[in-house]
Design a protein around this motif. Structure first.
Motif, PDB file in Angstrom:
ATOM      1  N   VAL A   1      42.696 -35.865 -30.069  1.00  9.01           N
ATOM      2  CA  VAL A   1      44.065 -36.394 -30.066  1.00  9.01           C
ATOM      3  C   VAL A   1      44.899 -36.201 -28.834  1.00  9.01           C
ATOM      4  N   TRP A   2      44.811 -34.986 -28.406  1.00  8.62           N
ATOM      5  CA  TRP A   2      45.403 -34.709 -27.062  1.00  8.62           C
ATOM      6  C   TRP A   2      45.138 -35.629 -25.859  1.00  8.62           C
ATOM      7  N   PHE A   3      43.715 -36.142 -25.809  1.00 12.66           N
ATOM      8  CA  PHE A   3      43.378 -36.866 -24.800  1.00 12.66           C
ATOM      9  C   PHE A   3      43.786 -38.333 -24.948  1.00 12.66           C
ATOM     10  N   GLN A   4      43.897 -38.783 -26.226  1.00 16.10           N
ATOM     11  CA  GLN A   4      43.856 -40.149 -26.609  1.00 16.10           C
ATOM     12  C   GLN A   4      45.389 -40.602 -26.620  1.00 16.10           C
ATOM     13  N   LEU A   5      46.441 -39.603 -27.226  1.00 16.48           N
ATOM     14  CA  LEU A   5      47.762 -40.066 -27.355  1.00 16.48           C
ATOM     15  C   LEU A   5      48.477 -40.789 -26.707  1.00 16.48           C
ATOM     16  N   GLY A   6      48.237 -40.509 -25.193  1.00 18.57           N
ATOM     17  CA  GLY A   6      48.960 -41.408 -24.092  1.00 18.57           C
ATOM     18  C   GLY A   6      48.835 -43.097 -24.002  1.00 18.57           C
TER      19      GLY A   6
ATOM     20  N   LEU B   1      58.468 -38.567 -19.389  1.00 17.62           N
ATOM     21  CA  LEU B   1      58.135 -38.114 -20.903  1.00 17.62           C
ATOM     22  C   LEU B   1      56.742 -38.948 -20.968  1.00 17.62           C
ATOM     23  N   ARG B   2      57.034 -40.139 -20.761  1.00 18.15           N
ATOM     24  CA  ARG B   2      55.656 -41.011 -20.982  1.00 18.15           C
ATOM     25  C   ARG B   2      54.588 -40.555 -20.146  1.00 18.15           C
ATOM     26  N   ALA B   3      54.905 -40.445 -18.731  1.00 13.34           N
ATOM     27  CA  ALA B   3      53.834 -39.974 -17.957  1.00 13.34           C
ATOM     28  C   ALA B   3      53.249 -38.647 -18.377  1.00 13.34           C
TER      29      ALA B   3
ATOM     30  N   ALA C   1      55.821 -32.761 -24.691  1.00 17.31           N
ATOM     31  CA  ALA C   1      55.476 -33.180 -23.286  1.00 17.31           C
ATOM     32  C   ALA C   1      54.785 -31.783 -22.512  1.00 17.31           C
ATOM     33  N   VAL C   2      55.163 -30.688 -22.998  1.00 14.68           N
ATOM     34  CA  VAL C   2      55.036 -29.354 -22.352  1.00 14.68           C
ATOM     35  C   VAL C   2      53.601 -29.023 -23.055  1.00 14.68           C
ATOM     36  N   VAL C   3      53.445 -29.316 -24.502  1.00 13.86           N
ATOM     37  CA  VAL C   3      52.307 -29.073 -24.938  1.00 13.86           C
ATOM     38  C   VAL C   3      51.034 -29.999 -24.131  1.00 13.86           C
TER      39      VAL C   3
ATOM     40  N   ARG D   1      64.788 -43.166 -16.776  1.00 13.08           N
ATOM     41  CA  ARG D   1      63.969 -42.112 -15.989  1.00 13.08           C
ATOM     42  C   ARG D   1      63.492 -40.948 -16.700  1.00 13.08           C
ATOM     43  N   THR D   2      64.390 -40.493 -17.743  1.00 12.70           N
ATOM     44  CA  THR D   2      63.823 -39.399 -18.637  1.00 12.70           C
ATOM     45  C   THR D   2      62.764 -40.000 -19.247  1.00 12.70           C
TER      46      THR D   2
END
Lengths: 280, 290
Positions: free
Chosen positions: B165-170, B109-111, A24-26, B104-105
């Motif tokens: 990858v960073w952009f798409q992962l969520g 993390l998902r957000a 998450a931090v990354v 909540r945790t």
């Protein structure tokens, strides 16, 4: 209750949590770095580097960038285009879905396939003729052309989704309306639309954000500074020689803020809506 | 007024506005694009008919083939990798973190994973263009490197892939978690009581339960990867050389910079064909699966 099985939990569970938090931090790291450096002076950046905390809030980078690109104007353009498209595309989708989902017109399966194909076609395969036609019609470099094009593209998806939703519309309500003497036009606006409101508002928000995020067609159609949208203005300036480190950072921040603001405002609708599209 | 409804009859009128608009914005332009692909045309004057000339040229053009190879790389970065990581993350968040540390945790993390997805993709490019700048970029500064991430043709494509990858992962994480909520918890519990390990349950229960979601994510992300333009325009403009050239940027280049409209149209037509075929293949597969 489940935790009773292993009081305190196995040591591994903290490792899993730690790994997920590190990820998450990354993921958030670029947001933090951009914000941190957008409010630094160029001198601070060159002496302290990107990780140092700013010694106060230095807004000159942001202000200077804002004025140089007339960012207020870009915000307004984006807002006007996205808002108009969102509303117009929902109206168009409702009309289509009324005919397909409730009217069950003949050949509706093929009509849906048509909309699906229209939705998947790459804009690259439409762009040159659209550009050419817009020039002929005197609509090149006008927001109107972009609004019309995106209304159609978004409505293709909206029709596809909404037809399925209206296909499930309770028949009794429609029959009751017909018995009361309501014509089709009245039934649509007085009954179908109000009842489908939750779905329609999800669509409005999605169309708004999708249009806001568009880059390819606005890049080609909106060439003058007065007409550019936010992503286009930022995208074409990326890597500009006139921009130093902190001003580049400021420009990135100005792109991030509206997007994150929409996300926070519409969070509930969005998390519900993202999955609507997936489950069909 | 209240004539008994002829089934379907009068509803056609509601389709007329769309019919007109779709004709003008989609059908006619697409037909024009296909026609232009059989001509040589600079965008002004009269096009010259060259038959399949542009397509023959495509087959011999190394840049065209390279651009599709890069597209495959981007499908890996935007569809395959996010789906695999997304599956593990969604399952971990849903039935591990969610249960042991609270929902909540898990939601927080998902957000965090989802946040890059809310950016316009061009803005994501602006963010990383700055982070990866060879002289003042944050990445080189922080790690004390002197790597030209986007300007070195050996690593430019890998860099763009990492950014994507960073952009798409969520996106898959959110879709898969929603799918898991729909799934039946009883199966999981029964397997847990039988002593099945987390990985076994993940493989034999979680994945089969959210197959429809996996299909949708793979389809939408593959199409997005085939169409990718914004990040390439912002980060590399297809370069250095043509190290990150993709078909959409290649067609754009021919349309608006090289004034080789016929050739650009041929590239765009091939791209459209591939995307439509991929879509139908996926839908057929999904149908057979269910």
């Amino acid at each position: 209750m489940r935790t009773l099985r292993a009081p305190g939990g196995p040591p591994g569970r903290w490792a899993v949590l730690a790994a997920l938090v590190v990820l998450a931090v990354v993921m958030l790291f670029p947001f933090v770095i951009v914000t941190l450096n957008a409010i630094k002076s160029p001198a601070e950046y060159s002496s302290g580097g990107p990780l140092s905390l700013p010694q106060g809030v230095y807004l000159d980078g942001i202000v200077e960038f804002w004025q140089r690109v007339d960012f207020g104007r870009k915000l307004w353009n984006s807002f006007l285009i996205s808002g108009t498209v969102a509303l117009a595309a929902v109206v168009l989708s409702v009309l289509n879905a009324y005919a397909i989902g409730i009217g069950r017109v003949r050949g509706r399966l093929w009509i849906l396939v048509f909309f699906l194909v229209a939705n998947t076609l790459p804009q690259e395969a439409l762009v040159y003729p659209l550009y050419y036609l817009a020039k002929q019609a005197g609509l090149y470099d006008s927001t109107l052309a972009v609004i019309v094009i995106f209304t159609v593209i978004q409505a293709a998806f909206g029709t596809y989704l909404l037809s399925a939703v209206l296909g499930q519309f309770p028949r009794e309500i429609l029959e009751a309306a017909a018995l009361d003497g309501a014509g089709r036009w009245r039934t649509l606006w007085r009954i179908v639309v109000p009842i489908s409101r939750p779905t329609l508002s999800v669509l409005v928000i999605f169309f708004f954000i999708w249009t806001w995020n568009e880059f390819f067609l606005p890049l080609i159609f909106l060439i003058s500074n007065d007409n550019q949208t936010v992503p286009v203005a930022l995208g074409v300036l990326q890597g500009d020689k006139m921009m130093d480190a902190t001003m580049s950072s400021a420009s990135a921040l100005l792109g991030i803020v509206p997007a994150v603001a929409f996300f926070l405002i519409f969070q509930r609708t969005l998390t519900r809506g993202i999955t609507v599209g997936a489950v069909k | 007024m209240a004539r008994p409804a002829r089934r379907g009859g009068g509803y056609w009128v509601y389709l007329i506005p769309s019919l007109v608009l779709f004709l003008v914005v989609i059908v006619v332009p697409f037909a024009m694009n296909v026609t232009t692909s059989f001509t040589r045309w600079s965008g002004v004057g009269t096009p010259t008919w060259v038959g399949l000339g542009n397509y023959a040229k495509l087959l011999r053009d190394e840049r065209f083939w390279a651009s599709f190879q890069h597209n495959v790389g981007l499908i890996v970065a935007m569809a395959v990798v996010p789906t695999i990581i997304g599956l593990v993350l969604a399952a971990a968040l849903f039935d591990y973190i969610g249960r042991r540390f609270g929902t909540r945790t898990a939601s927080a993390l998902r957000a965090a994973y989802y946040l890059p997805q809310v950016l316009p993709v061009a803005v994501a490019g602006v963010v990383w263009g700055w982070m990866l700048h060879p002289s003042y970029g944050a990445v080189n500064q922080i790690f004390g490197l002197k790597v030209n991430w986007l300007g070195d043709s050996d690593i430019a494509l890998a860099t763009v892939m990492a950014v994507m990858v960073w952009f798409q992962l969520g996106y898959p994480v959110v879709i898969f978690m929603a799918g898991l909520q729909r799934a039946d918890p009883a199966l999981h519990e029964a397997a847990e009581i039988d002593g099945a390990s987390w990985w076994r349950r993940f493989w034999h229960i979680t994945i089969p339960q959210i197959r429809p979601e996996i299909f949708v994510v793979l389809l939408t992300c593959t199409i997005a990867a085939l169409k990718v333009f914004g990040p390439i325009f912002v980060l590399t403009r297809g370069g250095p050389g043509s190290a990150t050239m993709v078909p959409s940027y290649f067609s754009y280049l021919n349309f608006f910079q090289k004034a080789d409209v016929g050739y650009g149209s041929a590239i765009a037509t091939v791209l459209a064909l591939i995307i439509v075929v991929v879509t139908f293949l996926f839908l057929r597969l999904q149908e057979r699966d269910s």
